[in-house]
Structure formats: C-alpha cells, structure tokens
Design a protein around this motif. Structure first.
Motif, short mmCIF file in Angstrom:
data_model
loop_
_atom_site.label_atom_id
_atom_site.label_comp_id
_atom_site.label_asym_id
_atom_site.label_seq_id
_atom_site.Cartn_x
_atom_site.Cartn_y
_atom_site.Cartn_z
N PRO A 1 6.37 -19.16 -58.22
CA PRO A 1 6.90 -19.78 -56.99
C PRO A 1 8.37 -19.43 -56.78
N GLY A 2 8.77 -19.40 -55.53
CA GLY A 2 10.16 -19.22 -55.17
C GLY A 2 10.58 -17.78 -55.03
N ALA A 3 11.40 -17.51 -54.00
CA ALA A 3 12.04 -16.21 -53.87
C ALA A 3 13.20 -16.19 -54.87
N LEU A 4 13.26 -15.14 -55.67
CA LEU A 4 14.24 -15.05 -56.76
C LEU A 4 15.10 -13.82 -56.57
N ALA B 1 20.31 -15.14 -61.94
CA ALA B 1 19.20 -15.31 -61.00
C ALA B 1 19.39 -16.60 -60.21
N ARG B 2 18.98 -16.55 -58.95
CA ARG B 2 19.03 -17.71 -58.06
C ARG B 2 17.70 -17.82 -57.34
N VAL C 1 10.35 -21.00 -62.81
CA VAL C 1 10.76 -20.74 -64.20
C VAL C 1 11.27 -19.31 -64.27
N VAL C 2 12.30 -19.10 -65.09
CA VAL C 2 12.91 -17.78 -65.25
C VAL C 2 13.21 -17.54 -66.72
N ARG D 1 13.24 -23.82 -66.73
CA ARG D 1 13.19 -24.25 -65.33
C ARG D 1 14.47 -23.86 -64.60
N LEU D 2 14.33 -23.43 -63.36
CA LEU D 2 15.47 -23.12 -62.50
C LEU D 2 15.23 -23.74 -61.13
#
Length: 377
Positions: A148-151, A171-172, A178-179, A340-341
């Motif tokens: 999930p999420g644009a990273l 990373a953002r 998770v990263v 987690r991010l």
C-alpha cells in the motif's frame, strides 16, 4: 589549477523498452572507486587497494548489463520495498490484510516478482569534489507488488573519505505502509576474480542473538536465540569456514549462514555492526549502520550456473553478503522492531563501509591500521 573530476557518467546498457541504463563512477585520491548503475541503484563494482596497494574489484556482479538483465541474482542491488522474507506473502496492517506477490515458495522475498532491484532508477543529483556522490530516485506506485501507498525513495552513494563509502536511503509515503531497504552486495575481499572463496575471511558481528529460521527461511515463532556456544557466535571474530559445516540444525536448514543477527538498539546514528578481514589481501571491511538487523548470507545458493565478471562461474561461498535491514517477517511479528512508515514520517537507512589494512600477521587478533589517508572515524 583546476581540480581533476572525480565523477564520470556513461552509458552501461539498454533495457528492452529502449530505456538507457547509466553508470556513474566515483573515485578518490586514496584509490577507492565505486561504480553505480541505475538499474537497481546497484553497486556494480568497488575497487579497493590491498595491503600492497594493488586495486581489485571486491564485489560480485557482471561486466556488462546483459548479465544483470538475463537472471535475477541481486548482485549489488538496492532491495525493496521489503528486504528479506514476509511469511505467506501477506500481513495485517491496521486490521486490513495486505496480500503480496509470492516469489519464494509461498513467501515474498526482496520485494516480490519485480522488486526495486529490477527497476531502472533515475539520477537526480551528481556531486563532484572531495566527497563525490550520486543520488538516484525511484517512485513506487500504490499497490506495486501489493504494497500500500505511493512510496518515493532516494538512494545516495558517496565517498565520504579516501577509504569510506556511505549509503544513505530515505523514503516517504502517502499512506501507511511497511518499508525495509538494504543493499545486496556480495563481497570477496580477496578480489571478485581472485579464484578464492571467503571461507578464510575472518568475520566479526556485534550481536548477542540471531533469529532461528524454518525450512522456508522464516523466523521461528520464538524469541531471538543466543549466539553463545553456537556456530553463530562471531563476537570475537571467527574464520567463516571454521564452523560453517558443523552439524548444527540451523546450518543445515540454511545450507550455511543465511540468518538475521540482532544488533543492539541504536538512535539514527550508525554504529559498528560487522568486520570482515581477508588474510591474503590484507583488506579489512568495517560496516556501520543504524539498522536493527544484519543478514549474513554465505553465498549458499551460488551453484556455478552463473558466469560473472571475467567469465568466472560463481559457486557456493565465493562471496558473503552483509545486509543491514529490519528483521525478516517483521510485519507479521509485533514482537520484532517495527518496519511501519506513516505519511509525514521519513524512513532513514544509513550504512557506512570503511576499509582498512590488517597489520601483517594480525588478522586473528583483530588489529588493523587505516589505509593511507583514512578518516579514522
């Protein structure tokens, strides 16, 4: 008098869609030279002087781009979104199931079918001068490989001293995800084309515990295991080949070392994690990182089917990987340090590779001396 350029940029290959793969060469007066390719933001070559001043490339890989494209082996690559394995290629995130691509049996390995190592990154910045550097970027779409999420990710390779190479990754995300990023270089301090393996390399790891694994290389449902009185005790420095063939259940299941070592908790600052020393070349690599774990992989699955640099067939124990990152399967293990991010946060990974020379005859005592011009940090 104008300064001599320490950075060179050139074409390295072409992808099937016509995209150009570039290579950036970073060099310094001490003889250290790093070559970075945009494909996988990979460390394609790392030239380091030995105790006699002779430079050799000390990382496995390929001389041309075709080798990287033909078969996925992670040589020198940036790994993401999640380095190592996630059990069952799934995890729960805030009550919702995240289903990933399974590419290692039923598990997800190194980001899935097309991880960051298979992407052609873009060069966003090149810096010349006394601390030459290249910064590469990649934007991973929401849902890529199931995550999930644009990273948005940036990786900076920099020569921070005459014998130091640093790697900084950020990373953002725009959505909770998770990263877990790392670099997957295969090191042989005798030289990538030396014809020698790494079983005589002396390894030190600053870890009191490691993660025992099952047959799928997933951490067992138990707390970390103590290294004391096991073949996994590298705290005082041990030749890799000394115990790699001991009859220990974890060496059998991993076909050698392929385990996460649990490093001491740290702030964002890099701290000492490992030391690798080769007796024949006198080269010593010291690794510092801010990551909670270090995956030690002794090249167990190199089987002679891949021809690398100089046409050399890579075989078991021809190199060792020292991969700083979060612990494997952390998204399924609330008892492990989190990966987690959230939006507004910045993921930061710092690794420093520092090279020295071993004092003659002193590898077994862990004594070392800086190469000429070393920073001494």
């Amino acid at each position: 008098m104008p300064s001599v350029p320490r950075v060179a940029r050139s074409r390295f290959g072409v992808l099937p869609d016509g995209s150009e793969v570039e290579r950036v060469l970073l060099q310094c007066d001490g003889g250290l030279e790093a070559r970075i390719i945009t494909y996988g933001a990979s460390l394609q070559a790392l030239l380091v002087p030995d105790v006699a001043g002779r430079r050799d490339d000390i990382v496995l890989g390929h001389d041309s781009f075709e080798g990287y494209l033909a078969r996925r082996q992670f040589f020198g690559a940036t790994i993401g979104r999640y380095a190592n394995r996630i059990a069952g290629a799934r995890f729960m995130l805030d009550g919702a199931e995240v289903q990933l691509a399974a590419n290692n049996g039923s598990n997800s390995l190194h980001g899935g079918l097309e991880g960051f190592d298979r992407r052609n990154w873009r060069i966003v910045r090149i810096e010349d001068g006394n601390r030459p550097a290249v910064t590469l970027a990649y934007s991973s779409a929401d849902g890529e490989e199931g995550y999930p999420g644009a990273l948005d990710v940036e990786v900076t390779w920099r020569l921070t001293g005459p014998m130091e190479l640093s790697l900084d990754m950020t990373a953002r995300t725009d959505r909770i995800t998770v990263v877990n990023l790392t670099n997957h270089s295969f090191f042989n301090l005798s030289g990538a084309c030396s014809g020698q393996n790494i079983l005589d390399h002396r390894l030190t790891v600053a870890a009191d515990h490691f993660l025992a694994i099952d047959a799928g290389a997933i951490p067992l449902p138990q707390p970390p295991s103590a290294v004391e009185d096991t073949p996994f005790d590298f705290r005082a420095g041990v030749e890799i080949g000394t115990r790699i063939r001991n009859d220990h259940p974890q060496l059998r299941v991993g076909r050698g070392y392929d385990h996460n070592f649990c490093l001491a908790p740290s702030s964002d600052d890099a701290r000492f994690a490992a030391r690798l020393a080769a007796p024949t070349s006198g080269r010593v690599l010291e690794l510092f990182t801010n990551q909670p774990g270090l995956q030690v992989y002794s090249g167990n699955f190199l089987d002679g089917s891949i021809a690398g640099k100089g046409g050399r067939l890579y075989r078991q124990s021809d190199a060792i990987c020292l991969e700083p990152h979060a612990w494997p399967d952390t998204p399924n293990r609330p008892d492990f340090p989190t990966a987690r991010l959230s939006p507004g946060e910045i993921y930061r990974h710092t690794t420093l590779y520092r090279f020295t020379h071993a004092i003659q005859g002193a590898i077994g005592t862990q004594s070392a001396v800086e190469l000429p011009g070393g920073s001494g940090r």
